[in-house]
Design an enzyme around this catalytic site. Structure first.
Site, PDB file in Angstrom:
ATOM      1  N   SER A  89       1.779  -4.832 -11.453  1.00  0.00           N
ATOM      2  CA  SER A  89       2.948  -3.952 -11.635  1.00  0.00           C
ATOM      3  C   SER A  89       3.677  -3.563 -10.360  1.00  0.00           C
ATOM      4  O   SER A  89       4.368  -2.562 -10.339  1.00  0.00           O
ATOM      5  CB  SER A  89       2.501  -2.688 -12.370  1.00  0.00           C
ATOM      6  OG  SER A  89       1.579  -1.980 -11.585  1.00  0.00           O
ATOM      7  N   ASN A 104      -0.841 -13.381 -14.531  1.00  0.00           N
ATOM      8  CA  ASN A 104      -1.493 -12.186 -15.088  1.00  0.00           C
ATOM      9  C   ASN A 104      -0.721 -11.602 -16.268  1.00  0.00           C
ATOM     10  O   ASN A 104      -1.322 -11.185 -17.257  1.00  0.00           O
ATOM     11  CB  ASN A 104      -1.627 -11.098 -14.016  1.00  0.00           C
ATOM     12  CG  ASN A 104      -2.677 -11.453 -12.982  1.00  0.00           C
ATOM     13  OD1 ASN A 104      -3.445 -12.392 -13.166  1.00  0.00           O
ATOM     14  ND2 ASN A 104      -2.723 -10.708 -11.897  1.00  0.00           N
ATOM     15  N   SER A 129       8.862  -2.220 -19.470  1.00  0.00           N
ATOM     16  CA  SER A 129       9.377  -1.462 -18.336  1.00  0.00           C
ATOM     17  C   SER A 129      10.895  -1.426 -18.354  1.00  0.00           C
ATOM     18  O   SER A 129      11.545  -2.368 -18.830  1.00  0.00           O
ATOM     19  CB  SER A 129       8.907  -2.150 -17.052  1.00  0.00           C
ATOM     20  OG  SER A 129       9.627  -1.669 -15.944  1.00  0.00           O
ATOM     21  N   TYR A 153       8.541  -9.310 -11.624  1.00  0.00           N
ATOM     22  CA  TYR A 153       7.849  -8.300 -12.442  1.00  0.00           C
ATOM     23  C   TYR A 153       8.643  -8.019 -13.723  1.00  0.00           C
ATOM     24  O   TYR A 153       8.119  -8.136 -14.841  1.00  0.00           O
ATOM     25  CB  TYR A 153       7.656  -7.013 -11.622  1.00  0.00           C
ATOM     26  CG  TYR A 153       7.234  -5.847 -12.477  1.00  0.00           C
ATOM     27  CD1 TYR A 153       5.965  -5.819 -13.058  1.00  0.00           C
ATOM     28  CD2 TYR A 153       8.099  -4.777 -12.723  1.00  0.00           C
ATOM     29  CE1 TYR A 153       5.580  -4.757 -13.869  1.00  0.00           C
ATOM     30  CE2 TYR A 153       7.725  -3.717 -13.523  1.00  0.00           C
ATOM     31  CZ  TYR A 153       6.463  -3.711 -14.098  1.00  0.00           C
ATOM     32  OH  TYR A 153       6.096  -2.671 -14.902  1.00  0.00           O
ATOM     33  N   LYS A 157       7.871  -9.055 -17.791  1.00  0.00           N
ATOM     34  CA  LYS A 157       7.837  -8.102 -18.915  1.00  0.00           C
ATOM     35  C   LYS A 157       8.781  -8.556 -20.025  1.00  0.00           C
ATOM     36  O   LYS A 157       8.445  -8.490 -21.209  1.00  0.00           O
ATOM     37  CB  LYS A 157       8.217  -6.697 -18.434  1.00  0.00           C
ATOM     38  CG  LYS A 157       7.188  -6.052 -17.513  1.00  0.00           C
ATOM     39  CD  LYS A 157       5.925  -5.693 -18.293  1.00  0.00           C
ATOM     40  CE  LYS A 157       4.853  -5.071 -17.418  1.00  0.00           C
ATOM     41  NZ  LYS A 157       3.586  -4.828 -18.135  1.00  0.00           N
ATOM     42  N   LEU A 202       7.082   7.680  -5.608  1.00  0.00           N
ATOM     43  CA  LEU A 202       7.680   8.831  -4.929  1.00  0.00           C
ATOM     44  C   LEU A 202       6.781  10.071  -4.897  1.00  0.00           C
ATOM     45  O   LEU A 202       6.493  10.596  -3.814  1.00  0.00           O
ATOM     46  CB  LEU A 202       9.025   9.173  -5.584  1.00  0.00           C
ATOM     47  CG  LEU A 202       9.758  10.369  -4.971  1.00  0.00           C
ATOM     48  CD1 LEU A 202      10.116  10.094  -3.516  1.00  0.00           C
ATOM     49  CD2 LEU A 202      11.024  10.686  -5.766  1.00  0.00           C
TER      50      LEU A 202
HETATM   51  N1  UDP Z   1      11.405   6.747  -2.706  1.00  0.00           N
HETATM   52  C1  UDP Z   1      11.617   7.344  -1.455  1.00  0.00           C
HETATM   53  N2  UDP Z   1      10.550   7.417  -0.592  1.00  0.00           N
HETATM   54  C2  UDP Z   1       9.305   6.949  -0.893  1.00  0.00           C
HETATM   55  C3  UDP Z   1       9.102   6.364  -2.171  1.00  0.00           C
HETATM   56  C4  UDP Z   1      10.180   6.282  -3.047  1.00  0.00           C
HETATM   57  O1  UDP Z   1      12.719   7.788  -1.131  1.00  0.00           O
HETATM   58  O2  UDP Z   1       8.396   7.042  -0.055  1.00  0.00           O
HETATM   59  C5  UDP Z   1      12.529   6.681  -3.653  1.00  0.00           C
HETATM   60  C6  UDP Z   1      12.889   5.251  -4.056  1.00  0.00           C
HETATM   61  O3  UDP Z   1      13.847   4.727  -3.171  1.00  0.00           O
HETATM   62  C7  UDP Z   1      13.446   5.459  -5.460  1.00  0.00           C
HETATM   63  C8  UDP Z   1      12.681   6.667  -5.996  1.00  0.00           C
HETATM   64  O4  UDP Z   1      12.137   7.317  -4.844  1.00  0.00           O
HETATM   65  O5  UDP Z   1      14.813   5.794  -5.403  1.00  0.00           O
HETATM   66  C9  UDP Z   1      11.557   6.297  -6.942  1.00  0.00           C
HETATM   67  O6  UDP Z   1      10.772   5.297  -6.348  1.00  0.00           O
HETATM   68  P1  UDP Z   1       9.395   4.808  -6.978  1.00  0.00           P
HETATM   69  O7  UDP Z   1       8.831   3.748  -6.070  1.00  0.00           O
HETATM   70  O8  UDP Z   1       8.533   5.981  -7.271  1.00  0.00           O
HETATM   71  O9  UDP Z   1       9.793   4.189  -8.391  1.00  0.00           O
HETATM   72  P2  UDP Z   1      10.815   3.006  -8.783  1.00  0.00           P
HETATM   73  O10 UDP Z   1      12.034   3.702  -9.319  1.00  0.00           O
HETATM   74  O11 UDP Z   1      11.086   2.186  -7.578  1.00  0.00           O
HETATM   75  O12 UDP Z   1      10.068   2.285  -9.850  1.00  0.00           O
END
Ligand code: UDP
Length: 341
Positions: A89, A104, A129, A153, A157, A202
């Site tokens: 994922s 996978n 997703s 990815y 899906k 995040l």
């Molecule tokens: N993000 C960020 N800093 C981090 C991790 C994520 O600013 O250390 C931002 C990322 O650019 C996105 C949002 O947070 O806009 C959510 O990211 P995440 O990887 O959690 O989920 P995604 O939407 O990519 O599946």
């Protein structure tokens, strides 16, 4: 519901483990098929020992790439339906190593479906997703939004969704595809939570940066055309996601036709808003630095969740603050610290 046992593939992963907890709490018996490539053994031990109304999950270690280990699970039990979450994922990894994702996620699912056919099992809930939509053409995104995934990815899906359509038509296996937006939060009782290595998501990234001596957290881009310049995402609590799987099982049990549903809250939060929620919950000022945009990040992703509400009767109940609170408590617990958020 007159179901006896539910197979959860990937049941020791982040979302899978919460589905298992929800099944046990709902009075179901669950058997988990997990190869522990990313699923955690410690969570497996909790699920197999945590007495939830007298119900325990049983763990069958095995891989979807090994058809015999799938057959063994079906042969020894009376399984009514499958919740299928096993797979890889990580979006960035899927770009550098697409073969892993097609193997996978796609080949593994075909093995699972073949085994289901051979054992006469006709219902499956699949973890899809929001990545199947690709760059949003409009928000909120409904289920009729064009399907143009931007990475292997998301493509894997979508391929599985298509395969499920064909298996439904030809062999009568009915399916519900649940298109998750951004899963967040942890079990309020501390039995499971998010823990990826490396962690890129995040909320856990913010919390880890704080607990690692407030080392500084990176905001990936503050020049988007959003209300505060940072990306908007639809964060949906993992407990609410788990409940949707039970509702999907019930829907299939009641002869619902194969379908797909968005799972999100229909409201978005910016990175800065999430950061502010983390500061409120932890009571700490969190160091943040603005960095370059992360390649491939769309400005805003928000679900239109009306279909899941209307047809499945789903209602997300937890707020972003609830998710941050449980995620923080989980990370503290993982580190052997006590939290008093
Ligand atoms: N993000 C960020 N800093 C981090 C991790 C994520 O600013 O250390 C931002 C990322 O650019 C996105 C949002 O947070 O806009 C959510 O990211 P995440 O990887 O959690 O989920 P995604 O939407 O990519 O599946």
């Amino acid at each position: 519901m007159a179901m006896s046992e539910i197979l959860v593939t990937g049941g020791c992963g982040y979302i899978g483990s919460h589905c298992v907890l929800c099944l046990l709490d709902g009075g179901f018996d669950a058997v988990i098929l997990d190869d522990f490539s990313t699923g955690r053994r410690s969570v497996g031990e909790t699920l197999a020992s945590a007495d939830s109304k007298g119900r325990l999950a049983e763990i069958a270690e095995g891989s979807l790439l090994d058809p015999e280990s799938i057959d063994r699970v079906f042969e020894n039990r009376r399984i009514d339906a499958v919740i299928h979450l096993a797979g890889s994922s990580q979006v960035a990894e899927s770009v550098s190593d697409p073969g892993k994702y097609y193997r996978n996620n796609v080949a593994g699912t075909v093995n699972l479906l073949e085994s289901m056919r051979n054992h006469g099992i006709g219902r499956i809930v699949f973890s899809s997703s929001a990545a199947v939509y690709g760059e949003p053409k409009y928000v909120p995104i409904d289920e009729n939004h064009p399907l143009e995934p931007m990475n292997p990815y998301g493509k894997s899906k979508l391929m599985v969704e298509r395969i499920l359509e064909d298996y439904g038509r030809a062999y009568g296996i009915r399916s519900v595809c649940l298109r998750y937006f951004n899963a967040a939060g942890a079990d309020p009782e501390g039995r499971s939570g998010e823990c990826h290595e490396p962690e890129t998501h995040l909320i856990p990234s913010i919390i880890r940066s704080l607990l690692d001596g407030n080392r500084g957290f990176s905001i990936f881009g503050a020049d988007y055309g959003t209300r505060d310049g940072t990306c908007v995402r639809d964060y949906v609590d993992v407990g609410d996601l788990a409940e949707a799987h039970l509702l999907a099982l019930r829907y299939l049990e009641e002869n619902g036709k194969s379908d797909r549903f968005n799972l999100g809250t229909s409201s978005g939060s910016t990175v800065r808003e999430v950061l502010a929620a983390c500061e409120r919950i932890t009571g700490k000022k969190i160091r943040a630095e603005i960095r370059d945009r992360r390649p491939g990040d769309p400005a805003a992703l928000i679900a239109d969740n009306r279909k899941a509400k209307e047809i499945l009767g789903w209602e997300p109940k937890r707020t972003l603050e609830d998710s941050v609170r449980t995620a923080y408590a989980w990370e503290m617990r993982r580190r052997g610290l006590t939290s008093s958020p």
